[in-house]
Scaffold this motif. Sequence first.
Motif, mmCIF file in Angstrom:
data_model
loop_
_atom_site.group_PDB
_atom_site.id
_atom_site.type_symbol
_atom_site.label_atom_id
_atom_site.label_comp_id
_atom_site.label_asym_id
_atom_site.label_seq_id
_atom_site.Cartn_x
_atom_site.Cartn_y
_atom_site.Cartn_z
ATOM 1 N N GLY A 163 0.803 -1.221 0.000
ATOM 2 C CA GLY A 163 0.000 0.000 0.000
ATOM 3 C C GLY A 163 0.830 1.263 0.000
ATOM 4 O O GLY A 163 0.323 2.340 0.306
ATOM 5 N N THR A 206 6.516 3.658 5.029
ATOM 6 C CA THR A 206 5.783 3.305 6.251
ATOM 7 C C THR A 206 5.946 4.357 7.331
ATOM 8 O O THR A 206 5.041 4.573 8.128
ATOM 9 C CB THR A 206 6.241 1.930 6.779
ATOM 10 O OG1 THR A 206 7.662 1.953 6.924
ATOM 11 C CG2 THR A 206 5.827 0.827 5.833
ATOM 12 N N TRP A 241 0.780 6.569 5.752
ATOM 13 C CA TRP A 241 0.541 5.142 5.538
ATOM 14 C C TRP A 241 0.052 4.511 6.825
ATOM 15 O O TRP A 241 0.464 4.863 7.926
ATOM 16 C CB TRP A 241 1.837 4.464 5.092
ATOM 17 C CG TRP A 241 1.670 2.998 4.871
ATOM 18 C CD1 TRP A 241 1.246 2.388 3.734
ATOM 19 C CD2 TRP A 241 1.898 1.950 5.822
ATOM 20 N NE1 TRP A 241 1.198 1.033 3.907
ATOM 21 C CE2 TRP A 241 1.592 0.735 5.182
ATOM 22 C CE3 TRP A 241 2.325 1.924 7.139
ATOM 23 C CZ2 TRP A 241 1.710 -0.498 5.820
ATOM 24 C CZ3 TRP A 241 2.437 0.704 7.774
ATOM 25 C CH2 TRP A 241 2.128 -0.495 7.122
ATOM 26 N N ASP A 242 -0.854 3.556 6.688
ATOM 27 C CA ASP A 242 -1.254 2.733 7.826
ATOM 28 C C ASP A 242 -1.529 1.325 7.304
ATOM 29 O O ASP A 242 -1.716 1.129 6.108
ATOM 30 C CB ASP A 242 -2.473 3.319 8.567
ATOM 31 C CG ASP A 242 -3.718 3.369 7.722
ATOM 32 O OD1 ASP A 242 -4.204 2.306 7.311
ATOM 33 O OD2 ASP A 242 -4.223 4.486 7.479
ATOM 34 N N PRO A 243 -1.552 0.329 8.168
ATOM 35 C CA PRO A 243 -1.711 -1.062 7.725
ATOM 36 C C PRO A 243 -3.007 -1.336 6.957
ATOM 37 O O PRO A 243 -3.090 -2.313 6.228
ATOM 38 C CB PRO A 243 -1.672 -1.863 9.033
ATOM 39 C CG PRO A 243 -0.884 -1.013 9.963
ATOM 40 C CD PRO A 243 -1.221 0.407 9.600
ATOM 41 N N GLN A 244 -4.008 -0.470 7.069
ATOM 42 C CA GLN A 244 -5.261 -0.677 6.339
ATOM 43 C C GLN A 244 -5.081 -0.502 4.836
ATOM 44 O O GLN A 244 -5.918 -0.923 4.058
ATOM 45 C CB GLN A 244 -6.337 0.286 6.853
ATOM 46 C CG GLN A 244 -6.728 0.053 8.297
ATOM 47 C CD GLN A 244 -7.206 -1.358 8.541
ATOM 48 O OE1 GLN A 244 -7.984 -1.919 7.775
ATOM 49 N NE2 GLN A 244 -6.713 -1.977 9.608
ATOM 50 N N LYS A 245 -3.997 0.120 4.405
ATOM 51 C CA LYS A 245 -3.735 0.332 2.985
ATOM 52 C C LYS A 245 -3.183 -0.927 2.308
ATOM 53 O O LYS A 245 -3.089 -0.996 1.099
ATOM 54 C CB LYS A 245 -2.774 1.504 2.793
ATOM 55 C CG LYS A 245 -3.382 2.833 3.231
ATOM 56 C CD LYS A 245 -2.463 3.976 2.898
ATOM 57 C CE LYS A 245 -2.948 5.330 3.316
ATOM 58 N NZ LYS A 245 -4.245 5.558 3.779
ATOM 59 N N SER A 297 -2.951 -4.716 0.812
ATOM 60 C CA SER A 297 -3.887 -5.610 0.133
ATOM 61 C C SER A 297 -4.151 -6.813 1.030
ATOM 62 O O SER A 297 -3.395 -7.086 1.976
ATOM 63 C CB SER A 297 -3.306 -6.064 -1.205
ATOM 64 O OG SER A 297 -2.202 -6.919 -0.994
ATOM 65 N N ASP A 298 -5.198 -7.550 0.721
ATOM 66 C CA ASP A 298 -5.513 -8.750 1.499
ATOM 67 C C ASP A 298 -4.385 -9.781 1.396
ATOM 68 O O ASP A 298 -4.110 -10.501 2.352
ATOM 69 C CB ASP A 298 -6.834 -9.357 1.033
ATOM 70 C CG ASP A 298 -8.029 -8.517 1.434
ATOM 71 O OD1 ASP A 298 -7.886 -7.683 2.349
ATOM 72 O OD2 ASP A 298 -9.113 -8.701 0.841
ATOM 73 N N LYS A 326 -1.722 -8.746 3.836
ATOM 74 C CA LYS A 326 -2.153 -9.026 5.213
ATOM 75 C C LYS A 326 -2.059 -10.522 5.520
ATOM 76 O O LYS A 326 -1.664 -10.933 6.616
ATOM 77 C CB LYS A 326 -3.581 -8.532 5.443
ATOM 78 C CG LYS A 326 -3.681 -7.019 5.465
ATOM 79 C CD LYS A 326 -5.123 -6.580 5.614
ATOM 80 C CE LYS A 326 -5.255 -5.081 5.564
ATOM 81 N NZ LYS A 326 -6.645 -4.636 5.620
ATOM 82 N N MET A 348 -1.898 -11.200 9.265
ATOM 83 C CA MET A 348 -2.824 -10.237 9.850
ATOM 84 C C MET A 348 -4.281 -10.563 9.542
ATOM 85 O O MET A 348 -5.167 -9.842 9.958
ATOM 86 C CB MET A 348 -2.486 -8.830 9.344
ATOM 87 C CG MET A 348 -1.108 -8.360 9.778
ATOM 88 S SD MET A 348 -0.632 -6.811 9.047
ATOM 89 C CE MET A 348 -1.684 -5.672 9.922
ATOM 90 N N LEU A 349 -4.541 -11.625 8.791
ATOM 91 C CA LEU A 349 -5.933 -12.030 8.485
ATOM 92 C C LEU A 349 -6.249 -13.324 9.168
ATOM 93 O O LEU A 349 -5.475 -14.154 9.406
ATOM 94 C CB LEU A 349 -6.117 -12.216 6.976
ATOM 95 C CG LEU A 349 -6.405 -10.966 6.190
ATOM 96 C CD1 LEU A 349 -6.622 -11.304 4.731
ATOM 97 C CD2 LEU A 349 -7.589 -10.193 6.713
#
Length: 175
Positions: free
Chosen positions: A102, A122, A159-163, A165-166, A169, A174-175
């Motif tokens: 991201g 980051t 930037w944050d970890p929500q940016k 992609s699946d 993650k 993280m998923l």
Amino acid sequence: MNEERKILVEEVESVEKPKLAKVEDAVDTPEKPAPVMAPSPYEAESDSAKLNRKKDYLEGFLAQKPEAAPAGEAGGDVYEAVIDTLKSIFDPEIPVNIYDLGLIYGVEITPDNHAIVTMTLTTPHCPVAESMPGEIELQVGSVPGVGHAEVNLVWDPPWDPQKMSDEAKLELGML
């Protein structure tokens, strides 16, 4: 809430089935004349003719060829080659490519095939803050069809970890 509500239950042996409405049952009165029905063009058609007619409903659609996207737009050859190149560049501290991480906010290909990549890192204190943009410029500039590459490093939005992609993650658990 002081009212007492009761539900009455009535048991019956059977229920008479209601009549189905039919066009023939419609009454032709001066207030409500019967509708005039046009004959169907398919009534005289045989079953095999109907089957053959139904098979070709996608023929015209499938015969159309997709229009090629201009090289500099999303879906174009140069744009997709730049994205593939960005996906081959990995963050040195995180085992994920910078595109799925991201860090890439935008890719623009100008009409004269110059690539402009807008990205972040980051954190502003990232150890590769000085070298990463130069590396990306070199790699994107080496893509066939790209005349010149420019990297714009931005910090807004941060930037944050929500940016991510699946896929990224999932790779990082993280998923």
